[in-house]
Design a protein around this motif. Sequence first.
Motif, short mmCIF file in Angstrom:
data_model
loop_
_atom_site.label_atom_id
_atom_site.label_comp_id
_atom_site.label_asym_id
_atom_site.label_seq_id
_atom_site.Cartn_x
_atom_site.Cartn_y
_atom_site.Cartn_z
N ILE A 234 60.44 17.76 32.63
CA ILE A 234 61.50 17.70 31.64
C ILE A 234 61.85 19.12 31.21
CG2 ILE A 234 62.10 16.82 29.35
CD1 ILE A 234 59.77 14.75 29.83
N PRO A 235 63.00 19.67 31.65
CA PRO A 235 63.39 21.02 31.25
C PRO A 235 63.49 21.14 29.73
CG PRO A 235 64.77 20.23 33.05
CD PRO A 235 63.98 19.06 32.57
N ALA A 236 62.86 22.15 29.16
CA ALA A 236 62.76 22.27 27.71
C ALA A 236 64.12 22.49 27.05
CB ALA A 236 61.80 23.40 27.35
N HIS A 237 65.06 23.14 27.76
CA HIS A 237 66.35 23.42 27.14
C HIS A 237 67.25 22.19 27.12
CE1 HIS A 237 67.29 23.88 31.42
NE2 HIS A 237 68.56 23.70 31.11
N ARG A 238 66.89 21.14 27.86
CA ARG A 238 67.72 19.93 27.90
C ARG A 238 67.21 18.83 27.01
NH1 ARG A 238 71.77 19.23 31.75
NH2 ARG A 238 72.23 17.56 30.29
N TRP A 239 65.88 18.78 26.81
CA TRP A 239 65.28 17.63 26.15
C TRP A 239 64.39 18.06 24.98
CZ3 TRP A 239 67.13 13.12 27.85
CH2 TRP A 239 67.58 13.01 29.17
N SER A 240 64.45 17.28 23.92
CA SER A 240 63.51 17.39 22.81
C SER A 240 62.64 16.14 22.85
CB SER A 240 64.26 17.48 21.47
OG SER A 240 63.36 17.43 20.39
N VAL A 241 61.39 16.29 23.28
CA VAL A 241 60.51 15.14 23.48
C VAL A 241 59.93 14.68 22.14
CG1 VAL A 241 58.45 14.29 24.65
CG2 VAL A 241 59.95 15.93 25.79
N ALA A 242 60.09 13.40 21.84
CA ALA A 242 59.59 12.84 20.58
C ALA A 242 58.84 11.55 20.88
CB ALA A 242 60.74 12.57 19.62
N TYR A 243 57.66 11.40 20.29
CA TYR A 243 56.86 10.19 20.48
C TYR A 243 57.07 9.23 19.31
CZ TYR A 243 54.50 11.92 24.60
OH TYR A 243 54.25 12.36 25.87
N ASP A 244 57.49 8.02 19.64
CA ASP A 244 57.74 6.98 18.65
C ASP A 244 56.56 6.01 18.73
OD1 ASP A 244 58.63 4.99 17.01
OD2 ASP A 244 60.56 4.72 18.01
N ILE A 245 55.60 6.16 17.82
CA ILE A 245 54.34 5.43 17.91
C ILE A 245 54.29 4.35 16.82
CG2 ILE A 245 51.82 5.62 17.82
CD1 ILE A 245 52.16 8.51 18.77
N ALA A 246 54.24 3.10 17.25
CA ALA A 246 54.16 1.99 16.31
C ALA A 246 52.72 1.84 15.82
CB ALA A 246 54.62 0.70 16.98
N LEU A 247 52.55 1.73 14.52
CA LEU A 247 51.23 1.59 13.93
C LEU A 247 51.06 0.18 13.36
CD1 LEU A 247 51.00 4.99 12.02
CD2 LEU A 247 50.14 4.44 14.30
N GLN A 248 49.87 -0.37 13.53
CA GLN A 248 49.57 -1.70 13.00
C GLN A 248 49.33 -1.58 11.50
OE1 GLN A 248 49.56 -4.51 14.82
NE2 GLN A 248 49.19 -5.74 12.99
N PRO A 249 50.14 -2.26 10.66
CA PRO A 249 49.92 -2.16 9.21
C PRO A 249 48.52 -2.65 8.83
CG PRO A 249 52.01 -3.24 9.74
CD PRO A 249 51.24 -3.14 11.02
N ALA A 250 47.92 -1.97 7.88
CA ALA A 250 46.61 -2.38 7.40
C ALA A 250 46.72 -3.68 6.62
CB ALA A 250 46.00 -1.29 6.52
N GLU A 251 45.75 -4.56 6.82
CA GLU A 251 45.77 -5.83 6.08
C GLU A 251 45.47 -5.58 4.62
OE1 GLU A 251 43.18 -8.66 7.79
OE2 GLU A 251 44.13 -8.61 9.78
N GLU A 252 46.21 -6.31 3.75
CA GLU A 252 46.00 -6.13 2.32
C GLU A 252 44.64 -6.67 1.93
OE1 GLU A 252 49.10 -7.84 0.07
OE2 GLU A 252 50.71 -6.66 1.02
N GLU A 253 44.00 -5.94 1.01
CA GLU A 253 42.69 -6.40 0.54
C GLU A 253 42.87 -7.62 -0.36
OE1 GLU A 253 40.60 -3.31 -1.33
OE2 GLU A 253 40.54 -2.00 0.43
N VAL A 254 41.92 -8.52 -0.26
CA VAL A 254 41.97 -9.72 -1.10
C VAL A 254 40.80 -9.75 -2.05
CG1 VAL A 254 43.21 -11.05 0.61
CG2 VAL A 254 40.74 -11.02 0.70
#
Length: 254
Positions: A234-254
């Motif tokens: 991926i040529p650096a001058h053409r692309w800005s690489v970004a990672y879109d990472i989905a996170l599992q929400p923490a379960e609410e405490e009961v």
Amino acid sequence: MAADRTGPPYLRVAAVFRRLIADGEWPADFRLPSRNVLGAKYGVGENVVRRAQELLITEGLLEGRAGSGTYVRAREVQVPMHRCPAPGYPSAPLAPEGVASWEAQSTAKFAAPASVAARLDIAAGEHCVRTAYEFLDAARRPVMLSTSWEPMAITGKSAVVLPDGGPFAGRSVVDRMAHLGIRVVRAVERPRPVQVDRDQAQQLGVPAGTLATLIERTYYDSTGRPVETADLLIPAHRWSVAYDIALQPAEEEV
């Protein structure tokens, strides 16, 4: 030149050139004076000027034009390339935003090099399908390269053996493996900075040594077996690489 005299002379000269470009004193398509003139102006030899220019060429700020000289390169707008390798995003797009089309060429029974075999957890020399991709923009200029390897022990004698042919041509690794009853569940990507070599530079239409990001990507099935690995350049001058990472929400405490 700046009063700072630390570091190699060519780095100091490169810093001056970089500032002249950033301040607009050297605009896009500006033809630089000869090395002899620049060397006399900044009190250095022509070899120092040459090394400074070569450094800025690798950074994408300058470009050499055969028989004409060295010019300030017109800046291209970086296009975001979103990588989504997290659970829930099993397949980053084959052709990311900013790519209009691509061309591919597959070679069957390609002996896996040792480095590729290690990534696929197979023996060196074992047969793979190697596919070279060339991604093109709307003007059909190459803007990204990719080379993929798939073990023929997995895809051989099936309708998906060639990624660029058959009923599944152009489909993602996830889709093609699913046709074989194989569930791809995760991808590992290892990015690192590189400089393109002469062959890669010729394909991309950039100077040799241009900065790029190399992503080593490997897909794994539900048993942890590697089913495909690829190098994305991926040529650096053409692309800005970004990672879109989905996170599992923490379960609410009961």
